[in-house]
Design a protein around this motif. Structure first.
Motif, PDB file in Angstrom:
ATOM      1  N   SER A   1      -3.207   6.248  -0.971  1.00  0.00           N
ATOM      2  CA  SER A   1      -1.988   5.843  -0.998  1.00  0.00           C
ATOM      3  C   SER A   1      -1.074   6.494   0.161  1.00  0.00           C
ATOM      4  O   SER A   1      -1.374   7.879   0.190  1.00  0.00           O
ATOM      5  N   GLY A   2      -0.433   6.029   0.842  1.00  0.00           N
ATOM      6  CA  GLY A   2       0.827   6.810   1.849  1.00  0.00           C
ATOM      7  C   GLY A   2       1.396   6.041   2.560  1.00  0.00           C
ATOM      8  O   GLY A   2       1.553   4.666   2.541  1.00  0.00           O
TER       9      GLY A   2
ATOM     10  N   GLY B   1      15.999   0.886   7.611  1.00  0.00           N
ATOM     11  CA  GLY B   1      16.058   1.102   6.305  1.00  0.00           C
ATOM     12  C   GLY B   1      14.789   0.699   5.358  1.00  0.00           C
ATOM     13  O   GLY B   1      14.711   0.986   4.236  1.00  0.00           O
ATOM     14  N   TYR B   2      13.756   0.363   6.250  1.00  0.00           N
ATOM     15  CA  TYR B   2      12.572   0.004   5.358  1.00  0.00           C
ATOM     16  C   TYR B   2      11.346   0.724   6.222  1.00  0.00           C
ATOM     17  O   TYR B   2      11.529   1.376   7.269  1.00  0.00           O
ATOM     18  N   LYS B   3      10.271   0.745   5.534  1.00  0.00           N
ATOM     19  CA  LYS B   3       8.755   1.424   6.154  1.00  0.00           C
ATOM     20  C   LYS B   3       7.819   0.969   5.570  1.00  0.00           C
ATOM     21  O   LYS B   3       7.795   0.032   4.594  1.00  0.00           O
ATOM     22  N   TYR B   4       6.830   1.020   6.206  1.00  0.00           N
ATOM     23  CA  TYR B   4       5.410   0.477   5.767  1.00  0.00           C
ATOM     24  C   TYR B   4       4.589   1.341   5.029  1.00  0.00           C
ATOM     25  O   TYR B   4       4.783   2.576   5.123  1.00  0.00           O
ATOM     26  N   ILE B   5       3.963   0.991   3.904  1.00  0.00           N
ATOM     27  CA  ILE B   5       3.099   1.736   3.140  1.00  0.00           C
ATOM     28  C   ILE B   5       1.734   1.157   2.972  1.00  0.00           C
ATOM     29  O   ILE B   5       1.795   0.168   3.205  1.00  0.00           O
ATOM     30  N   TYR B   6       0.779   2.059   2.789  1.00  0.00           N
ATOM     31  CA  TYR B   6      -0.610   1.560   2.465  1.00  0.00           C
ATOM     32  C   TYR B   6      -0.993   1.717   1.174  1.00  0.00           C
ATOM     33  O   TYR B   6      -0.777   2.818   0.708  1.00  0.00           O
ATOM     34  N   LEU B   7      -2.003   1.078   0.379  1.00  0.00           N
ATOM     35  CA  LEU B   7      -2.831   1.618  -0.424  1.00  0.00           C
ATOM     36  C   LEU B   7      -4.159   1.340  -0.134  1.00  0.00           C
ATOM     37  O   LEU B   7      -4.493   0.184   0.622  1.00  0.00           O
ATOM     38  N   GLN B   8      -5.180   2.106  -0.074  1.00  0.00           N
ATOM     39  CA  GLN B   8      -6.548   2.014   0.309  1.00  0.00           C
ATOM     40  C   GLN B   8      -7.411   1.896  -0.903  1.00  0.00           C
ATOM     41  O   GLN B   8      -7.436   2.604  -1.682  1.00  0.00           O
ATOM     42  N   PHE B   9      -8.490   1.107  -0.983  1.00  0.00           N
ATOM     43  CA  PHE B   9      -9.370   0.577  -2.093  1.00  0.00           C
ATOM     44  C   PHE B   9     -10.704   0.414  -1.431  1.00  0.00           C
ATOM     45  O   PHE B   9     -10.721   0.036  -0.175  1.00  0.00           O
ATOM     46  N   ALA B  10     -11.767   0.852  -2.420  1.00  0.00           N
ATOM     47  CA  ALA B  10     -13.043   0.482  -2.084  1.00  0.00           C
ATOM     48  C   ALA B  10     -13.232  -0.625  -2.918  1.00  0.00           C
ATOM     49  O   ALA B  10     -13.187  -0.480  -4.273  1.00  0.00           O
ATOM     50  N   PHE B  11     -14.174  -1.634  -2.449  1.00  0.00           N
ATOM     51  CA  PHE B  11     -14.594  -2.751  -3.330  1.00  0.00           C
ATOM     52  C   PHE B  11     -16.196  -2.628  -3.543  1.00  0.00           C
ATOM     53  O   PHE B  11     -16.812  -2.358  -2.180  1.00  0.00           O
ATOM     54  N   ARG B  12     -16.506  -3.136  -4.463  1.00  0.00           N
ATOM     55  CA  ARG B  12     -18.300  -2.976  -4.614  1.00  0.00           C
ATOM     56  C   ARG B  12     -18.746  -4.169  -5.367  1.00  0.00           C
ATOM     57  O   ARG B  12     -18.189  -4.273  -6.451  1.00  0.00           O
ATOM     58  N   ASN B  13     -19.441  -4.983  -4.728  1.00  0.00           N
ATOM     59  CA  ASN B  13     -20.058  -6.071  -5.519  1.00  0.00           C
ATOM     60  C   ASN B  13     -21.363  -5.651  -6.251  1.00  0.00           C
ATOM     61  O   ASN B  13     -22.393  -5.477  -5.694  1.00  0.00           O
ATOM     62  N   THR B  14     -21.067  -5.409  -7.510  1.00  0.00           N
ATOM     63  CA  THR B  14     -22.355  -5.009  -8.299  1.00  0.00           C
ATOM     64  C   THR B  14     -23.378  -6.094  -8.508  1.00  0.00           C
ATOM     65  O   THR B  14     -24.308  -5.748  -9.217  1.00  0.00           O
TER      66      THR B  14
ATOM     67  N   CYS C   1       6.040  -3.697   3.430  1.00  0.00           N
ATOM     68  CA  CYS C   1       7.072  -3.324   4.010  1.00  0.00           C
ATOM     69  C   CYS C   1       7.905  -3.047   2.821  1.00  0.00           C
ATOM     70  O   CYS C   1       8.352  -4.284   2.174  1.00  0.00           O
ATOM     71  N   VAL C   2       8.570  -2.019   2.632  1.00  0.00           N
ATOM     72  CA  VAL C   2       9.416  -1.618   1.200  1.00  0.00           C
ATOM     73  C   VAL C   2      10.635  -0.635   1.886  1.00  0.00           C
ATOM     74  O   VAL C   2      10.760  -0.091   2.820  1.00  0.00           O
ATOM     75  N   PRO C   3      11.512  -0.919   0.990  1.00  0.00           N
ATOM     76  CA  PRO C   3      12.777   0.066   1.332  1.00  0.00           C
ATOM     77  C   PRO C   3      12.410   1.371   1.292  1.00  0.00           C
ATOM     78  O   PRO C   3      11.533   1.736   0.598  1.00  0.00           O
ATOM     79  N   GLU C   4      12.989   2.286   2.304  1.00  0.00           N
ATOM     80  CA  GLU C   4      12.867   3.452   2.491  1.00  0.00           C
ATOM     81  C   GLU C   4      13.069   4.289   1.177  1.00  0.00           C
ATOM     82  O   GLU C   4      12.653   5.352   0.791  1.00  0.00           O
ATOM     83  N   ASP C   5      14.291   3.988   0.491  1.00  0.00           N
ATOM     84  CA  ASP C   5      14.705   4.453  -0.827  1.00  0.00           C
ATOM     85  C   ASP C   5      14.148   3.823  -1.933  1.00  0.00           C
ATOM     86  O   ASP C   5      14.811   4.293  -3.086  1.00  0.00           O
TER      87      ASP C   5
END
Length: 154
Positions: free
Chosen positions: A23-24, A38-51, A100-104
């Protein structure tokens, strides 16, 4: 299921294995797609695997929602490494979800609703700049039914 998942955690949703890898803050290069003041972009990185071995698994971006200090946050679709809409049996995909989330904002969580018919939700905690260092191992063996050079299909 756990109450809340953190970077490095994995969960199974039927044949879909989801690993929360990193994340970051996401920095958009285009000057025309910057967040509002007053806003910023964030990301969450995921790995998906079809088992599974027979069916594609859908990966719906609409199954994910973000909340910053309990307020709904907007998804941002201009980020890099988007997720595919579905994943064939036995395959992997790595991708980011951006919001897109508030910086604070003090507490940011992303909720995943695996089944639209139930109220069950899985929560992922946004942990700032964090990387679990997970690198899925590639499968370099050809599929059993893969065509080889010189094969003919009818």
């Amino acid at each position: 299921m756990k109450d809340i998942y953190r970077v490095g955690d994995s969960l199974e949703d039927g044949d879909l294995e989801i690993t929360y890898m990193a994340s970051g803050d996401y920095v958009e290069e285009s000057e025309y797609q910057q967040p509002a003041p007053g806003y910023k972009y964030i990301y969450l990185q995921f790995a998906f695997r079809n088992t599974g071995m027979k069916h594609d698994c859908p990966i719906s971006l609409f199954a994910f929602s973000c909340f910053a200090d309990s307020f709904a946050a907007q998804a941002y679709y201009g980020g890099q490494e988007d997720l595919p809409p579905s994943l064939p049996a036995g395959r992997y995909a790595i991708g980011n979800l951006c919001f897109c989330v508030p910086e604070d904002a003090q507490q940011i969580e992303v909720e995943y609703q695996p089944d639209q018919l139930t109220k069950d939700r899985v929560r992922f905690a946004f942990e700032g700049e964090k990387n679990a260092g997970i690198v899925p191992a590639p499968d370099v063996n050809p599929s059993e039914n893969a065509f080889k050079v010189g094969d003919t299909a009818s």
